[in-house]
Design a protein around this motif. Structure first.
Motif, PDB file in Angstrom:
ATOM      1  N   ASN A 153       0.831  -1.143   0.335  1.00 44.69           N
ATOM      2  CA  ASN A 153       0.098  -0.121   0.141  1.00 44.69           C
ATOM      3  C   ASN A 153       0.921   1.255   0.087  1.00 44.69           C
ATOM      4  O   ASN A 153       0.496   2.371  -0.361  1.00 44.69           O
ATOM      5  CB  ASN A 153      -0.904   0.002   1.195  1.00 44.69           C
ATOM      6  CG  ASN A 153      -2.423  -0.610   0.783  1.00 44.69           C
ATOM      7  OD1 ASN A 153      -2.413  -1.445  -0.063  1.00 44.69           O
ATOM      8  ND2 ASN A 153      -3.326  -0.453   1.528  1.00 44.69           N
ATOM      9  N   HIS A 154       2.181   1.139   0.707  1.00 46.20           N
ATOM     10  CA  HIS A 154       3.053   2.352   0.535  1.00 46.20           C
ATOM     11  C   HIS A 154       3.382   2.632  -1.034  1.00 46.20           C
ATOM     12  O   HIS A 154       3.446   3.733  -1.446  1.00 46.20           O
ATOM     13  CB  HIS A 154       4.054   2.443   1.476  1.00 46.20           C
ATOM     14  CG  HIS A 154       4.912   3.645   1.841  1.00 46.20           C
ATOM     15  ND1 HIS A 154       4.637   4.234   2.885  1.00 46.20           N
ATOM     16  CD2 HIS A 154       5.489   4.586   0.887  1.00 46.20           C
ATOM     17  CE1 HIS A 154       5.049   5.567   2.979  1.00 46.20           C
ATOM     18  NE2 HIS A 154       5.981   5.526   1.655  1.00 46.20           N
TER      19      HIS A 154
ATOM     20  N   PHE B 173       0.626   4.354  -2.585  1.00 45.94           N
ATOM     21  CA  PHE B 173       0.785   5.632  -2.263  1.00 45.94           C
ATOM     22  C   PHE B 173       1.448   6.427  -3.075  1.00 45.94           C
ATOM     23  O   PHE B 173       1.214   7.661  -3.697  1.00 45.94           O
ATOM     24  CB  PHE B 173       1.188   6.217  -0.830  1.00 45.94           C
ATOM     25  CG  PHE B 173       0.388   5.527   0.295  1.00 45.94           C
ATOM     26  CD1 PHE B 173      -1.014   5.182   0.009  1.00 45.94           C
ATOM     27  CD2 PHE B 173       0.985   5.408   1.618  1.00 45.94           C
ATOM     28  CE1 PHE B 173      -1.699   4.919   1.255  1.00 45.94           C
ATOM     29  CE2 PHE B 173       0.182   5.001   2.564  1.00 45.94           C
ATOM     30  CZ  PHE B 173      -1.059   4.910   2.521  1.00 45.94           C
TER      31      PHE B 173
ATOM     32  N   ASN C 296      -6.021   3.449  -6.152  1.00 43.02           N
ATOM     33  CA  ASN C 296      -6.458   3.905  -4.732  1.00 43.02           C
ATOM     34  C   ASN C 296      -7.301   2.521  -4.080  1.00 43.02           C
ATOM     35  O   ASN C 296      -7.586   2.427  -3.086  1.00 43.02           O
ATOM     36  CB  ASN C 296      -7.361   4.997  -4.806  1.00 43.02           C
ATOM     37  CG  ASN C 296      -7.805   5.706  -3.560  1.00 43.02           C
ATOM     38  OD1 ASN C 296      -7.916   6.887  -3.533  1.00 43.02           O
ATOM     39  ND2 ASN C 296      -7.982   4.854  -2.481  1.00 43.02           N
TER      40      ASN C 296
ATOM     41  N   ILE D 129      -6.298   0.947  -1.024  1.00 43.21           N
ATOM     42  CA  ILE D 129      -6.006   1.750  -0.047  1.00 43.21           C
ATOM     43  C   ILE D 129      -7.045   1.753   1.222  1.00 43.21           C
ATOM     44  O   ILE D 129      -7.021   1.952   2.264  1.00 43.21           O
ATOM     45  CB  ILE D 129      -5.552   3.025  -0.256  1.00 43.21           C
ATOM     46  CG1 ILE D 129      -3.989   2.865  -0.969  1.00 43.21           C
ATOM     47  CG2 ILE D 129      -5.592   3.997   0.718  1.00 43.21           C
ATOM     48  CD1 ILE D 129      -3.605   4.088  -1.811  1.00 43.21           C
TER      49      ILE D 129
ATOM     50  N   SER E 253      -7.080   9.928  -3.739  1.00 38.71           N
ATOM     51  CA  SER E 253      -6.294  10.187  -4.985  1.00 38.71           C
ATOM     52  C   SER E 253      -6.695  11.492  -5.673  1.00 38.71           C
ATOM     53  O   SER E 253      -5.839  12.313  -5.806  1.00 38.71           O
ATOM     54  CB  SER E 253      -6.198   9.010  -5.874  1.00 38.71           C
ATOM     55  OG  SER E 253      -7.750   8.852  -6.647  1.00 38.71           O
TER      56      SER E 253
ATOM     57  N   ILE F  56       0.088   8.887   8.991  1.00 36.56           N
ATOM     58  CA  ILE F  56      -0.803   8.769   7.866  1.00 36.56           C
ATOM     59  C   ILE F  56      -2.202   9.327   8.040  1.00 36.56           C
ATOM     60  O   ILE F  56      -2.793  10.222   7.498  1.00 36.56           O
ATOM     61  CB  ILE F  56      -1.283   7.234   7.527  1.00 36.56           C
ATOM     62  CG1 ILE F  56      -2.016   7.161   6.249  1.00 36.56           C
ATOM     63  CG2 ILE F  56      -2.099   6.611   8.666  1.00 36.56           C
ATOM     64  CD1 ILE F  56      -1.328   7.421   5.155  1.00 36.56           C
TER      65      ILE F  56
ATOM     66  N   SER G 268      -2.819   0.128   4.967  1.00 37.89           N
ATOM     67  CA  SER G 268      -2.921   1.413   4.893  1.00 37.89           C
ATOM     68  C   SER G 268      -2.315   2.187   6.083  1.00 37.89           C
ATOM     69  O   SER G 268      -1.184   3.238   6.010  1.00 37.89           O
ATOM     70  CB  SER G 268      -4.230   2.068   4.474  1.00 37.89           C
ATOM     71  OG  SER G 268      -4.564   1.562   3.158  1.00 37.89           O
TER      72      SER G 268
END
Length: 378
Positions: A127-128, A131, A157, A160, A165, A211, A260
């Motif tokens: 998930n990073h 990002f 997205n 996530i 986004s 986050i 996330s």
């Protein structure tokens, strides 16, 4: 020799009897790939920053000036610009991986060791990566078409779990255009954060919940108008989440949301959030690169000076940009490790929420309430 020259230029009458800028300080945190007489990469370039206030500068952000200098010295740099076709395939692979793992874990308890390990190691990393895929796509570097890039960002997205986004695009473009301008660049901590988190426990809290700060702060600092793409992003994400839960139960969605959270928490890749723009070692430098192996998982976002200088150069060509202009990049202090950035941010009293460069906002065609200067009352 460099340290001696630098020491002669410092007025030590201001430092209470100290014989050097290094006296009583922890080891220097940044490194210089090619040391110079001005900065040997070992001694401190300047005294510690005042921990009760941000570093307010009246100088222009450095990237425009360096970009112009590099284009003059290396006009062939323009050949590195343009979209990268590989991006869409990497996004497709990572999105597919996350959805597959989420479905495979549907019968496992979310608090079981294997579930948590998968969410942190695999999910947090994946998930990073997404990002940073959205970050790359925000600069229209996946396709030639703006619409195609925005569509891919909405797709990236999905794992996530929360739609962001569309909102990220405007905030991030403003971060580039108005770097360090208080009230416009939402990457900057607020004074409230400075007052509440300016200690070790506060820094632990900030690093753990990074986050949430990046997700919530923009809404308090600078709200956006709701556009067609915000709507598309929101509806697409809600439909995806609903279908996932309806088909496989809630646990796959819990896995994605946990992924996330871990991606933006105490995770090795999350070190880049702090590494990129926090001020270190008494420098008045507001952007730092990292050239280590974790860039492989992070769309080379560690090449951050290079990225801010040339946001039209895609991730696959940022190393080539550095190699093209080493006289500009290899003399700039950089970070040797992202994980250690988090550790040092927490334990080192010389860096904290206060360690950010801020500027008074300029007029950009809209009225901005000017914040008070340091020492003034609002």
């Amino acid at each position: 020799m460099g340290a001696t020259v630098k020491a002669k230029s410092v007025d030590f009458s201001y430092f209470g009897g100290a014989d050097s800028l290094d006296e009583g300080r922890s080891p220097r945190r940044t490194a210089v790939p090619s040391p110079t007489a001005e900065d040997d990469g070992k001694s401190y370039p300047g005294p510690p920053q005042d921990p009760t206030e941000f570093l307010w500068l009246m100088t222009e952000e450095p990237h425009r000036t360096r970009r112009m200098a590099i284009m003059k010295a290396h006009p062939e740099v323009t050949k590195l610009m343009g979209h990268e076709p590989l991006t869409k395939w990497v996004v497709l692979g990572v999105v597919s991986l996350q959805i597959a793992i989420a479905c495979l874990l549907r019968r496992m308890h979310p608090l079981s060791p294997l579930f948590l390990l998968c969410a942190y190691v695999v999910g947090g990393t994946a998930n990073h990566n997404l990002f940073l895929a959205i970050h790359e796509i925000t600069h229209n570097l996946a396709f030639k078409s703006v619409k195609a890039n925005k569509t891919l960002a909405v797709f990236a997205n999905l794992p996530i779990g929360i739609p962001y986004s569309a909102a990220f695009k405007r905030y991030h473009i403003e971060h580039h255009k108005y770097l360090g301008e208080d009230g416009i660049d939402t990457d900057l901590p607020t004074r409230f954060e400075l007052l509440c988190l300016n200690n070790v426990l506060g820094k632990v809290f900030f690093a753990t919940f990074q986050i949430l700060f990046y997700a919530l702060r923009p809404g308090f600092v600078r709200t956006q108008a709701f556009t067609q793409w915000h709507f598309v992003n929101l509806v697409t994400q809600l439909v995806f989440d609903y279908v996932l839960v309806k088909t496989f139960g809630a646990r796959p969605l819990i896995y994605l949301l946990m992924s996330s959270f871990f991606a933006g928490s105490l995770h090795p890749l999350a070190g880049h959030f702090i590494a990129e723009h926090y001020v270190w070692d008494g420098l008045h430098q507001e952007t730092y690169s990292y050239y280590g192996p974790l860039n492989i998982l992070a769309y080379n976002v560690g090449y951050h000076n290079e990225h801010h200088d040339f946001p039209s150069v895609p991730w696959t060509r940022l190393p080539a940009l550095r190699a093209l202009a080493p006289e500009f990049y290899d003399t700039i202090p950089c970070h040797p490790s992202w994980p250690m950035v988090i550790v040092n941010f927490i334990r080192d009293p010389e860096v904290g929420i206060f360690a950010r460069v801020k500027r008074q906002p300029k007029s950009h065609g809209e009225k901005q309430p000017a914040p008070p200067l340091p020492g003034q009352k609002a």
